[in-house]
Design an enzyme around this catalytic site. Structure first.
Site, short mmCIF file in Angstrom:
data_model
loop_
_atom_site.label_atom_id
_atom_site.label_comp_id
_atom_site.label_asym_id
_atom_site.label_seq_id
_atom_site.Cartn_x
_atom_site.Cartn_y
_atom_site.Cartn_z
N LYS A 154 0.85 -1.19 0.00
CA LYS A 154 0.00 0.00 0.00
C LYS A 154 0.88 1.24 0.00
CE LYS A 154 -0.31 1.04 4.83
NZ LYS A 154 0.47 2.04 5.16
N HIS A 184 -0.68 -6.05 5.20
CA HIS A 184 -0.17 -7.00 6.20
C HIS A 184 -1.15 -7.21 7.36
CE1 HIS A 184 1.21 -3.43 8.45
NE2 HIS A 184 1.34 -4.21 9.49
N LYS A 188 -2.34 -10.68 10.08
CA LYS A 188 -2.28 -10.71 11.55
C LYS A 188 -3.19 -11.83 12.03
CE LYS A 188 -1.36 -5.80 12.37
NZ LYS A 188 -0.33 -5.54 13.37
N GLU A 222 -1.82 4.39 18.17
CA GLU A 222 -0.43 3.99 18.42
C GLU A 222 0.26 5.00 19.33
OE1 GLU A 222 1.39 1.94 14.70
OE2 GLU A 222 0.32 3.69 13.98
N ASP A 241 -2.99 6.37 5.43
CA ASP A 241 -2.04 5.38 5.94
C ASP A 241 -2.73 4.18 6.58
OD1 ASP A 241 0.58 4.42 6.68
OD2 ASP A 241 0.21 5.11 8.73
N HIS A 246 -5.84 -0.62 5.97
CA HIS A 246 -5.95 -1.65 7.01
C HIS A 246 -7.33 -1.72 7.68
CE1 HIS A 246 -1.73 -1.88 6.42
NE2 HIS A 246 -1.38 -0.88 7.18
C1 BG6 Z 1 1.75 0.46 8.52
C2 BG6 Z 1 1.57 1.94 8.66
O1 BG6 Z 1 1.16 0.00 7.35
O2 BG6 Z 1 1.15 -0.18 9.65
C3 BG6 Z 1 2.20 2.45 9.94
O3 BG6 Z 1 2.19 2.59 7.55
C4 BG6 Z 1 1.64 1.69 11.13
O4 BG6 Z 1 2.00 3.84 10.11
C5 BG6 Z 1 1.75 0.18 10.89
O5 BG6 Z 1 2.39 2.05 12.28
C6 BG6 Z 1 1.05 -0.60 11.99
O6 BG6 Z 1 1.24 -1.96 11.76
P1 BG6 Z 1 1.84 -2.93 12.84
O7 BG6 Z 1 1.98 -4.24 12.18
O8 BG6 Z 1 3.15 -2.33 13.27
O9 BG6 Z 1 0.85 -2.95 13.94
#
Ligand code: BG6
Length: 482
Positions: A154, A184, A188, A222, A241, A246
């Site tokens: 992405k 991704h 998970k 986060e 993002d 996601h």
């Molecule tokens: C990414 C985003 O795709 O996913 C980030 O670009 C984000 O900004 C991250 O922090 C979160 O994924 P994970 O796997 O670290 O929880």
């Protein structure tokens, strides 16, 4: 096309499926000297090779930088070590891996890279979207090996029109089943467990609809700030993002109808139906979205500069670091249920979960006292946990109602999220990849909000790093932290 059943959800991470081993194949990483490759992709490959779902893999790296073989080898070795990756397949991959400096927008140089490949080739574009498009254009002038797969990160395009155009371009190279637009989050283990939770149990599915559900929230807050990613993030912001990709994907798994099988075709058809039916709540992007940006603050012991003062950021772009939008999935099952998607950076606590809030019981028998809370189901995406909050009476005064929780902890998945999506690529199973029409629809869903924000119709609020968000959001209610 080979079909790997997507996943067996066990409630303790995901179980492997399908035959192991097999012929050698190649993973060609374009953008191999970049951050994504080092931080996420190579550890994912290492973890995959080390487990029983590993493949005999020729790993080829390519980038603009004039790296020596020794430098590349160290990068791969270090990344594998983070996963404690050991075993015959790991040793073999390390022995054979190589790096080639190349301009991936030049067809001749791409041809030279592809000549090194053995068996089916998966080309991973760990590149900015504009360079990915140029590389695809260059690939139209190259004879691709049979069964080539294209793997793209992405953001896929920058809006619905550019995503549709990119779809046309990649489909000139390979069929849709060989295009892996990866997300991704779909790798998970708890996200995948949504399928098992919903469709392997009788208990919840009958109440997951607008008769019983008051609202849904999908939150990914986060405590990390910008983390030196201004080059990418300042042009994206929290909405693009996280929500455009996601969180909408998680929403599809939470709201889709039961697929007859877990094959890529059925699963992606069901997800696509949901995205097609999704629109901004009340068709009001101004009233149904909020945005904010963090100012200087502290998260635990870490001191964070304000986003606008961070190196590489252009404050005039008004990029948001906290985004929220409410949508409706306009189907018989879900019409009328607000679904709020929210994600932010530099917040006081990590909160990564979907919360389903049920409507109150139709009537409380006279004689109970205390105030029942709405039943809530929390599905955590780290920590991986499911919590069902219900009202019970007793202990103590037997007629007094108290909220209690039933908690299920999930073990970690066998593979990292990246390892899981890579397993799909190498097994040639696109079930966990985003299909072309859905990639376009994800942009269509967020477009009205992006337009309203661009026209400054929604204020850009602020919050100190390390807080729970703008104070004003709490005061005006509807705060998913509540
Ligand atoms: C990414 C985003 O795709 O996913 C980030 O670009 C984000 O900004 C991250 O922090 C979160 O994924 P994970 O796997 O670290 O929880």
């Amino acid at each position: 096309m080979a079909q790997r059943s997507v996943k067996k959800t066990t409630g303790r991470g995901t179980a492997s499926s399908g035959p192991r081993g097999g012929d050698r194949q190649t993973l060609l990483i374009l953008g191999a000297s970049g951050d994504l490759t080092g931080r996420l992709l190579l550890p994912g490959v290492g973890g995959l090779l080390a487990c029983d779902r590993g493949r005999d893999l020729l790993l080829l790296g390519s980038g603009m930088e004039p790296w020596t073989q020794a430098k590349w080898h160290k990068r791969v070795t270090d990344a594998f070590a983070t996963q404690h990756a050991k075993g015959a397949l790991v040793t073999k991959a390390l022995a054979d891996t190589s790096y080639t400096q190349a301009d991936v927008t030049d067809p001749e140089q791409l041809k030279m890279l592809l000549d090194k490949a053995v068996g089916p080739v998966s080309i991973f574009f760990a590149l900015p979207p504009a360079v990915t498009a140029l590389a695809c254009q260059a690939l139209t002038k190259v004879d691709l090996p049979r069964d080539t797969r294209l793997v793209m990160e992405k953001p896929f395009g920058t809006d619905a029109a550019s995503a549709a155009k990119l779809n046309e371009l990649v489909l000139r190279l390979v069929p849709e089943e060989n295009v892996f637009r990866i997300d991704h989050f779909l790798g998970k283990s708890t996200v995948l467990n949504l399928l098992g939770f919903r469709f392997a149990n009788r208990l919840f599915e009958p109440v997951l609809n607008n008769l019983h559900v008051a609202k849904m929230e999908i939150v990914f807050d986060e405590d990390l700030g910008l983390e030196s990613r201004a080059g990418y993030y300042d042009g994206a912001g929290a909405l693009v993002d996280m929500i455009q990709s996601h969180l909408l994907q998680i929403m599809t798994l939470l709201t889709m109808e039961a697929p007859p099988t877990l094959t890529a075709g059925d699963l992606r058809d069901r997800k696509a139906e949901i995205l097609r039916a999704t629109r901004v709540w009340a068709d009001d992007p101004v009233g149904s979205s909020r945005r904010a940006r963090y100012t200087a603050g502290r998260i635990g012991r870490r001191k964070l500069a304000g986003y606008a003062a961070s190196p590489g950021v252009d404050p005039a772009r008004k990029t948001e670091t906290l985004a929220e939008m409410t949508v409706e999935v306009n189907t018989w099952r879900w019409a009328g249920v607000p679904i709020t998607l929210r994600s932010g950076k530099a917040l006081s606590t990590r909160r990564k979960e979907a919360v389903i809030t049920f409507k109150p019981a139709p009537r409380l028998p006279d004689g109970f006292h205390g105030s029942p809370q709405p039943e809530r189901l929390h599905i955590g995406f780290g920590p991986d946990q499911m919590r069902l909050q219900i009202n019970v009476n007793g202990p103590g005064d037997p007629m007094e109602l108290d909220p209690h929780e039933m908690v299920v902890d999930f073990g970690p998945g066998e593979l990292s999220a990246y390892g899981e999506v890579l397993a799909g690529v190498l097994d040639n199973d696109p079930g966990l990849a985003v299909r072309g029409d859905s990639a376009v629809d994800c942009w269509r869903v967020v477009a009205p909000v992006l337009r309203a924000w661009k026209a400054d119709k929604v204020p850009l609020d602020s919050y100190p790093a390390g807080s729970t968000g703008p104070r004003k959001w709490k005061e005006t209610g509807g705060d998913p932290q509540a």
